[in-house]
Design an enzyme around this catalytic site. Structure first.
Site, short mmCIF file in Angstrom:
data_model
loop_
_atom_site.label_atom_id
_atom_site.label_comp_id
_atom_site.label_asym_id
_atom_site.label_seq_id
_atom_site.Cartn_x
_atom_site.Cartn_y
_atom_site.Cartn_z
N LYS A 283 0.84 -1.20 0.00
CA LYS A 283 0.00 0.00 0.00
C LYS A 283 0.87 1.25 0.00
O LYS A 283 0.61 2.21 -0.74
CB LYS A 283 -0.94 -0.02 1.21
N GLN B 298 -4.70 -1.34 9.57
CA GLN B 298 -4.64 -2.69 9.00
C GLN B 298 -5.24 -3.71 9.97
O GLN B 298 -4.94 -3.70 11.16
CB GLN B 298 -3.17 -3.05 8.68
N ASP C 65 -10.92 2.92 3.54
CA ASP C 65 -11.18 1.47 3.53
C ASP C 65 -12.68 1.20 3.35
O ASP C 65 -13.08 0.09 3.00
CB ASP C 65 -10.77 0.87 4.88
N1 GUN Z 1 -6.82 -6.77 6.19
C1 GUN Z 1 -7.05 -7.52 5.09
N2 GUN Z 1 -7.59 -6.77 4.11
C2 GUN Z 1 -7.68 -5.51 4.61
C3 GUN Z 1 -8.14 -4.29 4.06
O1 GUN Z 1 -8.59 -4.19 2.90
N3 GUN Z 1 -8.06 -3.21 4.88
C4 GUN Z 1 -7.59 -3.29 6.14
N4 GUN Z 1 -7.56 -2.18 6.88
N5 GUN Z 1 -7.16 -4.41 6.67
C5 GUN Z 1 -7.20 -5.51 5.90
#
Ligand code: GUN
Length: 283
Positions: free
Chosen positions: A53, A97, A120
């Site tokens: 990311k 996350q 998100d």
């Molecule tokens: N953990 C697995 N996929 C995601 C996601 O798309 N966003 C976040 N914040 N955590 C994750």
């Protein structure tokens, strides 16, 4: 018949080129889109996702901040960090996350993120906006799946879409997005008595369970579009989705691979959401 591949890497490259151009245009107005990513603990998969990311931000010219905290971080301290980022004008998107350590209430942390920075799309305000068709951030993974359908010019109106999985992050928002495009939508889950009977009726199947071989060739209607959201390791440690790719590709019309399918699209849509959060400042 062999299915056509929907290449998430190629589509991501196209979409990220557009994001990069829009970031450049925004910078000319004195705004650099900024994403803050918070990682708590040492989860190996999360470390890879977070790194990807941040790299995507760098590649598209966005500002990014990666905060890494030990698994012992208290919930109160995490909430304080989120609050500080809510007030930070250089940050347009905040991503905590998941999963979080067990002593932290993940939902409480998500609800602490300002809906204006909820790139998100996990906040209840974002979920409510999606449900009611109001403007808001869409969760990145199902949003990426919709872009993949769009990329093949697929008309959902009048089609039957079957979503396997009912998570808040993928299954439920995916069903709402398909419904918004006038598909007839069925959500299947671990309590569905005859999954195969459902998937055999589907023009589109989205597999989002997190289990190997949830969808096999005998469960797919010839010509169907199969989207694989799964990320699993097989016995040899190879990255695999939820779909038996080699079998299903003989029956389906279109299929997304793992890796190189939905995964890169998720990060691409995070870039799109962060950019759009910053663009809203210009009105
Ligand atoms: N953990 C697995 N996929 C995601 C996601 O798309 N966003 C976040 N914040 N955590 C994750």
């Amino acid at each position: 018949m062999t299915a056509q591949l929907i290449d998430g890497n190629a589509l991501s490259r196209q979409l990220r080129a557009d994001v990069t151009a829009r970031v450049t245009a925004l910078k000319a107005h004195g705004i650099t889109p900024g994403l803050a990513v918070i990682l708590v603990g040492e989860n190996a998969a999360s470390q890879v996702y977070v790194r990807n990311k941040v790299k995507a931000c760098e590649d598209t010219g966005m500002h990014s901040v990666l905060e890494r905290w030990p698994a012992t971080l208290t919930e109160a301290d995490l909430l304080a960090r989120v609050e500080a980022l809510n007030l930070d004008a250089s940050i347009h998107g905040i991503l905590v996350q998941l999963p979080l350590p067990a002593h932290i209430d993940a939902q409480k942390v998500i609800e602490a993120i300002s809906p204006a920075k909820d790139v998100d799309g996990f906040h209840i305000a974002s979920a409510g906006a999606l449900m009611t068709g109001m403007p808001g951030f869409w969760p990145c993974t199902p949003y990426g799946c919709m872009k993949m359908l769009e990329s093949i010019g697929y008309e959902l109106k009048g089609k039957h879409a079957v979503v396997i999985g009912r998570s808040n992050i993928v299954g439920k928002p995916m069903a709402l997005m398909l419904l918004q495009q006038n598909a007839t939508v069925t959500i299947c889950h671990s309590g569905t008595p005859d999954l195969k009977a459902m998937t055999l009726q589907a023009d589109v199947v989205v597999a989002a369970v997190g289990k190997l071989n949830v969808l096999t060739a005998d469960m797919v209607k010839p010509g169907a579009v199969v989207i694989d959201v799964g990320m699993n390791r097989n016995d040899e440690g190879k990255l695999c989705g939820d779909v038996d790719f080699d079998g299903v590709k003989q029956v389906a019309g279109y299929i997304t691979p793992v890796p190189g399918g939905v995964g890169p699209m998720t990060i691409t849509m995070l870039m799109v959401n962060t950019l759009e959060s910053a663009e809203r400042l210009l009105g």
